[in-house]
Design a protein around this motif. Structure first.
Motif, PDB file in Angstrom:
ATOM      1  N   SER A  57     -39.314  16.148 -20.215  1.00 43.86           N
ATOM      2  CA  SER A  57     -38.410  15.265 -20.947  1.00 43.86           C
ATOM      3  C   SER A  57     -39.049  14.982 -22.298  1.00 43.86           C
ATOM      4  N   ASP A  82     -35.249  18.464 -20.668  1.00 41.45           N
ATOM      5  CA  ASP A  82     -34.324  17.383 -21.018  1.00 41.45           C
ATOM      6  C   ASP A  82     -34.639  16.951 -22.448  1.00 41.45           C
ATOM      7  N   ASP A 111     -31.595  21.630 -22.435  1.00 37.54           N
ATOM      8  CA  ASP A 111     -30.385  20.828 -22.656  1.00 37.54           C
ATOM      9  C   ASP A 111     -30.377  20.390 -24.118  1.00 37.54           C
ATOM     10  N   VAL A 152     -30.459  17.478 -16.483  1.00 39.81           N
ATOM     11  CA  VAL A 152     -30.199  18.521 -17.467  1.00 39.81           C
ATOM     12  C   VAL A 152     -28.822  19.109 -17.198  1.00 39.81           C
TER      13      VAL A 152
END
Length: 222
Positions: A57, A82, A111, A152
């Motif tokens: 992330s 992410d 993503d 995601v």
């Protein structure tokens, strides 16, 4: 702050092998869950990978943790990234593609944006993203997380999940689902070959599939 959890157990090689025989679109004929947003597309025109999910992330402008992850990842891993809603900054480009290829990563699913699509295609390295951007992340020290649950493409991904991805899309499976899903998918793929054979002999598709008889049955009940 950077939060870095332990690396997950790799997906069993025998399970990876059976899953690698499956197409995501075949599984989409009988399953609804686990499919990442189709707007996250393959940069390559033809590809298929199976691997172990390593989750990241990243804040919108900070690619520091992604760079650091290159010393932790293993052959066969799939980076699942992410981007915390950012749709402008590319966190992945040509240099990371070269490094990932050398390390034996199976691929990366973002993503968000990538860049240097020509380098990705030249090296035939599997990358899925929402598009390309010239604006990139920097080593800005803002923080991030690795090997924690993330979301995601509207799918929750746990570190250690199995990833099956091809030019049709990306599927996330827990390891205890792999065998059941893969066996059914392979059965359907074999059935499809039989359908194609029957079509070549002049049979009509809705007769083979049962679509016409289903419509007639539903209409009789109304």
């Amino acid at each position: 702050m950077y939060s870095i959890a332990s690396m997950p157990k790799p997906v069993d090689e025998k399970l990876k092998e059976i899953l690698s025989s499956c197409e995501t679109a075949t599984i989409g004929h009988f399953r609804e869950s686990g499919f990442i947003d189709p707007n996250i597309r393959s940069v390559l025109s033809k590809t298929r990978i199976v691997g172990t999910a390593i989750t990241l992330s990243l804040p919108p402008t900070d690619g520091t943790l992604l760079n650091h992850a290159m010393r932790l990842v293993r052959p066969g891993d799939v980076l699942i990234i992410d981007r915390q809603g950012d749709k402008r900054h590319a966190c992945w480009g040509g240099v990371l593609t070269h490094v990932a290829k050398e390390l034996g990563l199976a691929g990366v699913v973002i993503d968000g944006m990538a860049t240097d699509a020509e380098s990705i295609r030249k090296l035939s390295f599997p990358v899925w993203s929402r598009g390309v951007s010239a604006l990139t992340t920097k080593l800005s020290g803002q923080g991030g997380s690795m090997n924690v649950p993330i979301s995601v493409g509207d799918v929750v991904v746990q570190p250690g999940d199995a990833i099956l991805a091809d030019e049709s899309g990306v599927l996330v499976l827990s390891c205890d689902e792999i065998e059941t899903v893969a066996v059914h998918a392979i059965e359907l793929q074999e059935e499809e070959e039989e359908v194609l054979s029957r079509l070549s002999q002049g049979e009509c598709l809705p007769d083979i599939s049962g679509a016409t008889s289903l419509i007639e049955r539903v209409n009789r009940q109304t």
